[in-house]
Design a protein around this motif. Sequence first.
Motif, short mmCIF file in Angstrom:
data_model
loop_
_atom_site.label_atom_id
_atom_site.label_comp_id
_atom_site.label_asym_id
_atom_site.label_seq_id
_atom_site.Cartn_x
_atom_site.Cartn_y
_atom_site.Cartn_z
N GLN A 113 82.32 7.29 39.26
CA GLN A 113 81.04 7.99 39.15
C GLN A 113 80.61 8.59 40.48
OE1 GLN A 113 79.11 8.70 36.39
NE2 GLN A 113 81.00 8.02 35.38
N LEU A 114 81.05 8.00 41.56
CA LEU A 114 80.73 8.53 42.88
C LEU A 114 81.16 9.98 43.02
CD1 LEU A 114 79.90 8.20 45.86
CD2 LEU A 114 82.16 7.20 46.30
N VAL A 115 82.29 10.33 42.42
CA VAL A 115 82.79 11.71 42.51
C VAL A 115 81.79 12.68 41.91
CG1 VAL A 115 84.54 13.30 41.59
CG2 VAL A 115 85.24 11.11 42.58
N TRP A 116 81.24 12.33 40.76
CA TRP A 116 80.30 13.25 40.11
C TRP A 116 79.00 13.38 40.90
CZ3 TRP A 116 84.06 15.01 38.00
CH2 TRP A 116 84.85 14.40 37.04
N SER A 117 78.55 12.29 41.52
CA SER A 117 77.31 12.38 42.30
C SER A 117 77.50 13.22 43.56
CB SER A 117 76.81 10.98 42.65
OG SER A 117 77.72 10.30 43.50
N LEU A 118 78.70 13.16 44.14
CA LEU A 118 78.96 13.95 45.35
C LEU A 118 79.26 15.41 45.02
CD1 LEU A 118 81.22 11.50 47.38
CD2 LEU A 118 78.86 12.12 47.91
N PHE A 119 80.01 15.62 43.94
CA PHE A 119 80.51 16.96 43.63
C PHE A 119 80.24 17.31 42.17
CE2 PHE A 119 83.67 15.16 46.76
CZ PHE A 119 83.14 15.80 47.88
N PRO A 120 78.97 17.56 41.81
CA PRO A 120 78.65 17.86 40.40
C PRO A 120 79.33 19.11 39.88
CG PRO A 120 76.76 18.26 41.86
CD PRO A 120 77.78 17.53 42.66
N PHE A 121 79.69 20.04 40.76
CA PHE A 121 80.40 21.25 40.31
C PHE A 121 81.68 20.88 39.57
CE2 PHE A 121 83.88 24.21 40.96
CZ PHE A 121 83.35 25.39 40.50
N LEU A 122 82.40 19.89 40.06
CA LEU A 122 83.68 19.52 39.46
C LEU A 122 83.48 19.01 38.03
CD1 LEU A 122 85.42 17.68 42.45
CD2 LEU A 122 85.69 20.08 41.74
N LYS A 123 82.43 18.26 37.80
CA LYS A 123 82.18 17.72 36.45
C LYS A 123 81.95 18.84 35.45
CE LYS A 123 79.59 14.11 34.06
NZ LYS A 123 78.54 13.07 34.19
N ASP A 124 81.39 19.94 35.91
CA ASP A 124 81.10 21.07 35.02
C ASP A 124 82.30 21.98 34.81
OD1 ASP A 124 78.48 20.19 34.79
OD2 ASP A 124 77.78 21.41 36.48
N HIS A 125 83.42 21.71 35.49
CA HIS A 125 84.59 22.59 35.41
C HIS A 125 85.88 21.79 35.27
CE1 HIS A 125 81.45 25.11 37.27
NE2 HIS A 125 82.07 26.12 36.69
N LEU A 126 85.84 20.72 34.49
CA LEU A 126 86.98 19.82 34.39
C LEU A 126 88.22 20.49 33.81
CD1 LEU A 126 85.30 16.52 33.16
CD2 LEU A 126 86.07 17.10 35.45
N GLY A 127 88.03 21.47 32.94
CA GLY A 127 89.17 22.10 32.28
C GLY A 127 89.79 23.25 33.04
N ARG A 128 89.15 23.68 34.11
CA ARG A 128 89.71 24.80 34.89
C ARG A 128 90.93 24.34 35.68
NH1 ARG A 128 85.26 28.00 38.32
NH2 ARG A 128 87.16 29.12 38.90
N ARG A 129 91.85 25.26 35.90
CA ARG A 129 92.98 24.94 36.78
C ARG A 129 92.45 24.75 38.20
NH1 ARG A 129 98.45 28.36 35.32
NH2 ARG A 129 98.64 27.65 33.16
N GLY A 130 92.94 23.72 38.85
CA GLY A 130 92.47 23.43 40.20
C GLY A 130 92.74 24.56 41.17
N THR A 131 93.86 25.25 40.99
CA THR A 131 94.21 26.33 41.91
C THR A 131 93.39 27.59 41.68
OG1 THR A 131 96.08 26.79 40.44
CG2 THR A 131 96.55 25.56 42.45
N ASN A 132 92.58 27.62 40.61
CA ASN A 132 91.70 28.77 40.36
C ASN A 132 90.34 28.62 41.02
OD1 ASN A 132 93.67 30.01 38.87
ND2 ASN A 132 92.81 29.47 36.87
#
Length: 231
Positions: A113-132
């Motif tokens: 859960q720490l990841v989502w609190s630090l980087f909420p952008f990532l939680k909203d884009h879980l399905g995107r390719r990381g290299t994009n």
Amino acid sequence: MLKFRKLNAFYGTSHIIHDLDLDIRKGETFCLLGRNGVGKTTLLRSLLGIDVRTTGTIEFDGADISATPTHERARRGVGYVPQGREIVPGLSVLDNILLGCNARTDGQMTVPQLVWSLFPFLKDHLGRRGTNLSGGQQQQLAIARALATDPSVLVLDEPTEGIQPNIVEDIEKAIVSLNRDHGLTIILVEQKIRFARTAAHRFAILEKGRVAASGTAADLSNDLIHRHMGL
């Protein structure tokens, strides 16, 4: 927490680190400084056991890990955010983060859960390719992947290098929070003196593979910077 004693590191026949002694304390942020090519990244890769031949000893939490394989060092609690981020092509944001879970000893394959609190952008884009993602977003992803290993020490190699200014501040705040709010020991290679002074408890400046100067953040004077990091 970490002790390097008479550490020498080599790439083939190239001798990069020379008889280095260094202590890193539990719960601190320790900053490695120096010009390009002085051995900072080599020291980190020596700690991780990645593509570097070493002599001397590396002690982690009282155990000599000098001959321990890289994956076992990760399982002992060393999380790594490499220079250049090394996001895996073709994998989604979620799958890149979950790669870190393979180093956990408890078998959990869930994002902390720490990841989502630090980087909420990532939680909203879980399905995107990381290299994009943008460079700064990829850096957030690389830190998230390292946090998924459940580390006790987090090693970051120039985490703000080449990052767009609007994300640099977020990454700097996250690093400080991981140490001061969550108790992670941080080892940081950084070129930004302002951030080093703000984030670090102690520092060491490397020169030609040796410690040229060290001390507390208050000791990081303009004179030291000019002598060991100026052009």
